[in-house]
Design a protein around this motif. Structure first.
Motif: not given
Length: 101
Positions: A1-10, A28-34, A44-46, A59-68
């Motif tokens: 199933m397509a989607g994003v999973e965000i937890n304390d490990r990965f 994790l070595s780097e974070v970029r926003v595109i 339009a934001m990732f 991670v699409p912005k729509s999947a970026a919850d508050t905890a993330f």
């Protein structure tokens, strides 16, 4: 199933074709926003998470919850100002917002 999973490990993203992108938080070595000019009716934001082994996860912005977002902001030296700059951009751009020292 397509989607994003965000937890304390990965952070893991499963694509429609079954391919999996994954980054462990500890690797994790780097974070970029595109941003793209595709909005407002398309994503339009990732957040691009890049691991120490060359792996990555988008991670699409729509999947970026508050905890993330809280987790990202807790990274030492995370540049939230650049994220805000990205939010206000409607062009194809890349913003480096964090890099491991």
């Amino acid at each position: 199933m397509a989607g994003v999973e965000i937890n304390d490990r990965f952070v893991r993203r499963t694509l429609d074709n079954g391919r999996i992108e994954e980054v462990l938080w500890r690797d994790l070595s780097e974070v970029r926003v595109i941003t793209t000019a595709d909005g407002p009716f398309a994503e339009a934001m990732f957040f691009v998470l890049i691991g120490t082994k060359g792996n990555g996860c988008v991670v699409p912005k729509s999947a970026a919850d508050t905890a993330f977002l809280v987790r990202l902001r807790s990274l030492p030296g995370f540049d939230n100002r650049r994220v805000n700059q990205a939010i206000g951009t409607a062009l194809d751009r890349q913003f480096s917002v964090w890099r491991r020292n």
